[in-house]
Design a protein around this motif. Structure first.
Motif, short mmCIF file in Angstrom:
data_model
loop_
_atom_site.label_atom_id
_atom_site.label_comp_id
_atom_site.label_asym_id
_atom_site.label_seq_id
_atom_site.Cartn_x
_atom_site.Cartn_y
_atom_site.Cartn_z
N LYS A 51 -0.22 12.27 3.05
CA LYS A 51 1.00 12.22 3.86
C LYS A 51 0.75 11.70 5.28
O LYS A 51 1.57 10.95 5.82
CB LYS A 51 1.65 13.61 3.91
CG LYS A 51 2.15 14.12 2.56
CD LYS A 51 3.23 13.20 2.02
CE LYS A 51 3.79 13.72 0.69
NZ LYS A 51 4.79 12.78 0.12
N ARG A 104 -1.76 9.70 6.36
CA ARG A 104 -2.06 8.27 6.34
C ARG A 104 -0.81 7.45 6.02
O ARG A 104 -0.61 6.36 6.56
CB ARG A 104 -3.18 7.97 5.34
CG ARG A 104 -4.56 8.38 5.83
CD ARG A 104 -5.66 7.90 4.90
NE ARG A 104 -6.97 8.22 5.44
CZ ARG A 104 -7.59 9.37 5.25
NH1 ARG A 104 -7.00 10.34 4.54
NH2 ARG A 104 -8.79 9.59 5.78
N GLU A 105 0.02 7.96 5.15
CA GLU A 105 1.25 7.23 4.83
C GLU A 105 2.16 7.13 6.05
O GLU A 105 2.77 6.08 6.30
CB GLU A 105 1.97 7.91 3.66
CG GLU A 105 1.25 7.69 2.34
CD GLU A 105 1.77 8.57 1.22
OE1 GLU A 105 2.73 9.34 1.47
OE2 GLU A 105 1.21 8.51 0.11
N TRP A 106 2.22 8.19 6.84
CA TRP A 106 3.01 8.14 8.08
C TRP A 106 2.40 7.13 9.06
O TRP A 106 3.13 6.34 9.68
CB TRP A 106 3.06 9.53 8.71
CG TRP A 106 3.60 9.54 10.11
CD1 TRP A 106 4.88 9.27 10.50
CD2 TRP A 106 2.85 9.82 11.30
NE1 TRP A 106 4.97 9.36 11.88
CE2 TRP A 106 3.75 9.70 12.39
CE3 TRP A 106 1.53 10.16 11.55
CZ2 TRP A 106 3.35 9.90 13.71
CZ3 TRP A 106 1.13 10.38 12.86
CH2 TRP A 106 2.04 10.24 13.92
N TRP A 137 0.84 -1.20 0.00
CA TRP A 137 0.00 0.00 0.00
C TRP A 137 0.87 1.25 0.00
O TRP A 137 0.60 2.21 -0.74
CB TRP A 137 -0.91 -0.01 1.23
CG TRP A 137 -1.88 1.14 1.30
CD1 TRP A 137 -3.16 1.17 0.82
CD2 TRP A 137 -1.64 2.43 1.88
NE1 TRP A 137 -3.74 2.39 1.07
CE2 TRP A 137 -2.82 3.19 1.72
CE3 TRP A 137 -0.55 3.01 2.53
CZ2 TRP A 137 -2.94 4.50 2.18
CZ3 TRP A 137 -0.66 4.32 2.98
CH2 TRP A 137 -1.84 5.05 2.81
N LEU A 138 1.92 1.25 0.82
CA LEU A 138 2.81 2.42 0.91
C LEU A 138 3.47 2.73 -0.43
O LEU A 138 3.71 3.90 -0.76
CB LEU A 138 3.88 2.19 1.97
CG LEU A 138 3.41 2.30 3.43
CD1 LEU A 138 4.47 1.75 4.37
CD2 LEU A 138 3.10 3.76 3.77
N ARG A 139 3.75 1.69 -1.20
CA ARG A 139 4.41 1.88 -2.49
C ARG A 139 3.40 2.04 -3.63
O ARG A 139 3.79 2.05 -4.80
CB ARG A 139 5.34 0.70 -2.78
CG ARG A 139 6.53 0.63 -1.82
CD ARG A 139 7.44 -0.55 -2.17
NE ARG A 139 8.66 -0.53 -1.38
CZ ARG A 139 8.81 -1.13 -0.20
NH1 ARG A 139 7.80 -1.80 0.32
NH2 ARG A 139 9.95 -1.05 0.46
N SER A 140 2.13 2.14 -3.28
CA SER A 140 1.04 2.30 -4.27
C SER A 140 1.00 1.16 -5.28
O SER A 140 0.61 1.36 -6.44
CB SER A 140 1.18 3.65 -5.00
OG SER A 140 1.07 4.72 -4.09
N HIS A 192 -4.49 7.61 -0.20
CA HIS A 192 -3.14 8.06 0.16
C HIS A 192 -3.11 9.55 0.45
O HIS A 192 -3.68 10.36 -0.28
CB HIS A 192 -2.17 7.76 -1.00
CG HIS A 192 -1.70 6.35 -1.03
ND1 HIS A 192 -0.45 5.96 -0.61
CD2 HIS A 192 -2.33 5.21 -1.42
CE1 HIS A 192 -0.32 4.65 -0.76
NE2 HIS A 192 -1.45 4.18 -1.26
#
Length: 285
Positions: free
Chosen positions: A251, A253-255, A228-231, A249
């Motif tokens: 910033k 949520r990615e953190w 998910w983090l790398r899309s 996505h």
């Protein structure tokens, strides 16, 4: 959540490059309050894979990330689901019936023929299990009462001290293997031996035998989060469900997802240490 509340991180000197990266990311983002509150609900000491509802709580945390707001979370230490309360109550009543010479088919198979020593110990066990749902005051009262009036060494070995089998079992009824522990206690009493119960780290060591599906579920989540983090596209329907929980996505949520991934990596490393295994998981950096 402070990182030293996670397994394997004893203090700032133990911070690895991923933790340093996540901390610097948090400083640059200045996350909103809801995100800080969600991060504080992530796995740590006190919210551990030995809990009955650890994975329910984990799914709730992922849903909070997607929804952008904190909420209730199951799976903490002391969290005993209703189904376990029901099972303990039923077992307690069966133990009491057996001690009175009545039919108790399930526990009777564990206990064998009755004897005065077994009868007393099993009455103590049954009363404690039936008291458990009433809370710790009621449970402690039963344990203390039996400690004072026990006549047989078997009962005393079951009760005496905080680390005695029965107090330990009840104190860790939030552990996924509590019903197995009850059976262990009963089978040992059936042989008029001092029982053993396995909780916390000992329970985690039993995961491959008692609950391998928990290890498999953790592995799936650990695979999905970095994707998910790398899309990257969802690998399958399970990954798609996890993606849907995590939401779109941005910033913050990615953190949060990266922080969740790191906490689970630390738990996986802890489990691997207990189980004598090693593995490499994708890095955040």
């Amino acid at each position: 959540m402070e990182w030293w509340e996670a397994p394997g991180v004893e203090g700032r000197e133990a911070f690895d490059e991923e933790i340093v990266y996540l901390n610097s990311l948090a400083e640059s983002l200045s996350p909103p309050r809801w995100a800080i509150l969600v991060r504080d609900l992530m796995p740590r000491w006190g919210f551990e894979p030995c809990s009955h509802r650890f994975f329910h709580g984990l799914e709730q945390v992922m849903a909070m990330i997607g929804a952008g707001r904190p909420g209730p979370r199951f799976g903490g230490c002391g969290d005993v689901p209703l189904e376990i309360h029901l099972a303990l109550q039923d077992l307690g009543e069966e133990f009491l019936a057996w001690a009175e010479g009545k039919e108790a088919r399930k526990v009777g198979n564990w206990l064998g023929p009755i004897s005065p020593a077994k009868g007393e110990a099993v009455r103590a066990l049954g009363e404690a299990l039936c008291a458990f749902g009433h809370g710790w005051v009621a449970t402690d009262a039963v344990l203390e009462s039996w400690s004072e009036k026990a006549k047989y060494p078997l009962t005393k070995s079951l009760l005496d001290g905080e680390e005695a089998p029965l107090p330990r079992l009840l104190r860790h009824a939030c552990c996924y293997n509590v019903l197995v522990n009850v059976e262990r206690v009963a089978r040992a009493l059936g042989k008029e031996k001092t029982p053993e119960v396995f909780v916390c780290g000992e329970a985690l060591r039993e995961l491959p035998t008692l609950a391998p599906e928990r290890l498999a579920q953790l592995a799936v989540i650990l695979e999905a989060l970095p994707r998910w983090l790398r899309s990257r596209p969802a690998k399958d329907g399970v990954h798609a469900h996890i993606y849907a929980l995590l939401g779109p996505h941005d910033k913050v949520r990615e953190w949060l997802v990266a922080s969740l991934y790191k906490t689970l990596k630390l738990w996986q490393r802890h489990l691997d240490g207990l189980l004598g295994k090693t593995r490499r998981l994708p890095s955040l950096i």
